[in-house]
Design an enzyme around this catalytic site. Structure first.
Site, PDB file in Angstrom:
ATOM      1  N   ASP A 140      45.564  34.816  30.224  1.00  0.00           N
ATOM      2  CA  ASP A 140      44.117  34.987  30.300  1.00  0.00           C
ATOM      3  C   ASP A 140      43.838  36.484  30.169  1.00  0.00           C
ATOM      4  OD1 ASP A 140      41.344  34.441  30.940  1.00  0.00           O
ATOM      5  OD2 ASP A 140      41.779  35.208  32.942  1.00  0.00           O
ATOM      6  N   ALA A 187      40.380  38.776  31.585  1.00  0.00           N
ATOM      7  CA  ALA A 187      39.829  39.389  32.807  1.00  0.00           C
ATOM      8  C   ALA A 187      40.418  38.770  34.067  1.00  0.00           C
ATOM      9  CB  ALA A 187      38.311  39.250  32.820  1.00  0.00           C
ATOM     10  N   ALA A 228      29.207  33.342  42.155  1.00  0.00           N
ATOM     11  CA  ALA A 228      29.391  33.768  40.766  1.00  0.00           C
ATOM     12  C   ALA A 228      30.824  33.521  40.298  1.00  0.00           C
ATOM     13  CB  ALA A 228      29.044  35.241  40.615  1.00  0.00           C
ATOM     14  N   MET A 264      34.687  30.589  37.520  1.00  0.00           N
ATOM     15  CA  MET A 264      35.302  31.594  36.655  1.00  0.00           C
ATOM     16  C   MET A 264      36.434  30.997  35.824  1.00  0.00           C
ATOM     17  SD  MET A 264      34.553  34.675  35.901  1.00  0.00           S
ATOM     18  CE  MET A 264      33.691  35.300  37.335  1.00  0.00           C
ATOM     19  N   LYS A 317      31.115  30.669  29.195  1.00  0.00           N
ATOM     20  CA  LYS A 317      30.034  31.252  29.987  1.00  0.00           C
ATOM     21  C   LYS A 317      28.782  30.375  30.075  1.00  0.00           C
ATOM     22  CE  LYS A 317      32.906  34.438  30.696  1.00  0.00           C
ATOM     23  NZ  LYS A 317      33.864  34.140  31.762  1.00  0.00           N
ATOM     24  N   HIS A 347      29.604  27.957  32.667  1.00  0.00           N
ATOM     25  CA  HIS A 347      29.613  28.696  33.929  1.00  0.00           C
ATOM     26  C   HIS A 347      28.193  28.759  34.510  1.00  0.00           C
ATOM     27  CE1 HIS A 347      31.700  32.169  36.192  1.00  0.00           C
ATOM     28  NE2 HIS A 347      30.555  31.946  36.808  1.00  0.00           N
ATOM     29  N   ARG A 374      38.070  25.787  28.652  1.00  0.00           N
ATOM     30  CA  ARG A 374      38.779  25.296  29.824  1.00  0.00           C
ATOM     31  C   ARG A 374      37.887  24.343  30.632  1.00  0.00           C
ATOM     32  NH1 ARG A 374      39.810  31.473  30.961  1.00  0.00           N
ATOM     33  NH2 ARG A 374      41.531  31.860  29.533  1.00  0.00           N
ATOM     34  N   ASP A 433      44.385  33.624  36.303  1.00  0.00           N
ATOM     35  CA  ASP A 433      43.952  33.990  37.663  1.00  0.00           C
ATOM     36  C   ASP A 433      42.931  33.033  38.239  1.00  0.00           C
ATOM     37  OD1 ASP A 433      42.041  35.142  35.704  1.00  0.00           O
ATOM     38  OD2 ASP A 433      41.049  35.888  37.501  1.00  0.00           O
TER      39      ASP A 433
END
Length: 272
Positions: free
Chosen positions: A12, A14, A45, A49, A53, A56, A160, A186
């Site tokens: 990944d 970030a 927020a 993750m 987006k 999200h 994802r 992460d």
């Protein structure tokens, strides 16, 4: 390299290889809602993750507290028009800060160099758009990090936790079977992405969105509190099905060795 060993690792971006603590998207999400008079927490927020987006934003709007705040503020249910309006603002804010969050996490560049010396290819997947990740990748390259493949969620049927970005990466790198590939991330959605693709999966703790702390915060935190926070994140990864969880990215080297041993044992079992 023996054909029974790992041939590629998919990282990944970030929170895994760059942007320690995964702060760029968090700041942009918080500010996007704040300008509409709705204060969301960093925990809210971070919850979705790793996803594309737009999805999200849909999930944030679906959270009970935020959903109720939206209805109170605007007198109506949030709809797709709202989702896309939020996304446009989010995108603009994110582009302003991305360059400042593209530095590789400690140990990432050294790890990738070491993997390449072993003949292992380097792939990457991301919830960022192509325009976003091109900006991040250009900055990361200045620091010495450049994967062999980058696939975004907009370039496959869905992001994802679907496996499509991983499968496209396998094609780009021309690696198979997928049991010779490792997905590292992460977030829980990173782990699910790798599982659905049939790859080994590894969750990273320090620097992750799951932990949500900067390098300085980790250094200054009481060791017992930090250990408890890491344990909670580790359990989330393991409960999601991760094969391994590591403290920091540089620890992946030892995991690759362990996976190689398992692959060789599996190969010997079938041959025998």
């Amino acid at each position: 390299m023996d054909r029974g060993e790992v041939e590629a690792v998919i990282f990944d971006w970030a929170g895994t290889t760059v942007d320690y603590g995964c702060f760029a998207p968090v700041q942009a999400f918080v500010e996007t809602f704040r300008i509409r008079g709705i204060d969301i927490t960093t925990e809210e927020a971070r919850e979705p993750m790793g996803l594309a987006k737009l999805e999200h934003i849909r999930i944030i709007l679906g959270m009970n507290r935020i959903h109720n705040l939206w209805n109170a503020a605007f007198g109506k249910e949030p709809d797709e028009k709202d989702v896309h309006a939020l996304y446009r603002d989010f995108e603009g804010m994110l582009f302003k800060v991305l360059k400042n969050h593209a530095k590789p996490v400690p140990g990432a560049v050294e790890l990738v160099s070491r993997l390449r010396r072993q003949g292992i290819k380097i792939g990457s997947t991301t919830g960022y758009t192509r325009e976003m990740i091109d900006l991040v990748a250009a900055e990361a390259k200045k620091w010495g990090y450049k994967p062999d493949s980058i696939v975004t969620s907009a370039e496959v049927p869905s992001g994802r936790p679907a496996p499509w970005m991983c499968l496209q990466t396998a094609m780009n790198l021309q690696v198979y079977p997928l049991s010779k590939m490792v997905k590292v991330g992460d977030t829980v959605s990173d782990i699910e992405e790798g599982i659905f693709a049939g790859m080994w999966t590894v969750g990273v703790l320090k620097g992750s969105s799951e932990i949500g702390l900067s390098e300085q915060e980790i250094k200054e935190m009481d060791p017992y509190r930090l250990q408890a926070r890491m344990k909670r994140a580790e359990n989330r990864f393991l409960n999601a099905g991760a094969d391994f969880v590591i403290d920091e990215i540089g620890d992946l080297w030892d995991i690759i060795d362990r996976i190689n041993h398992r692959l060789v044992e599996r190969k010997d079992f079938f041959i025998g």
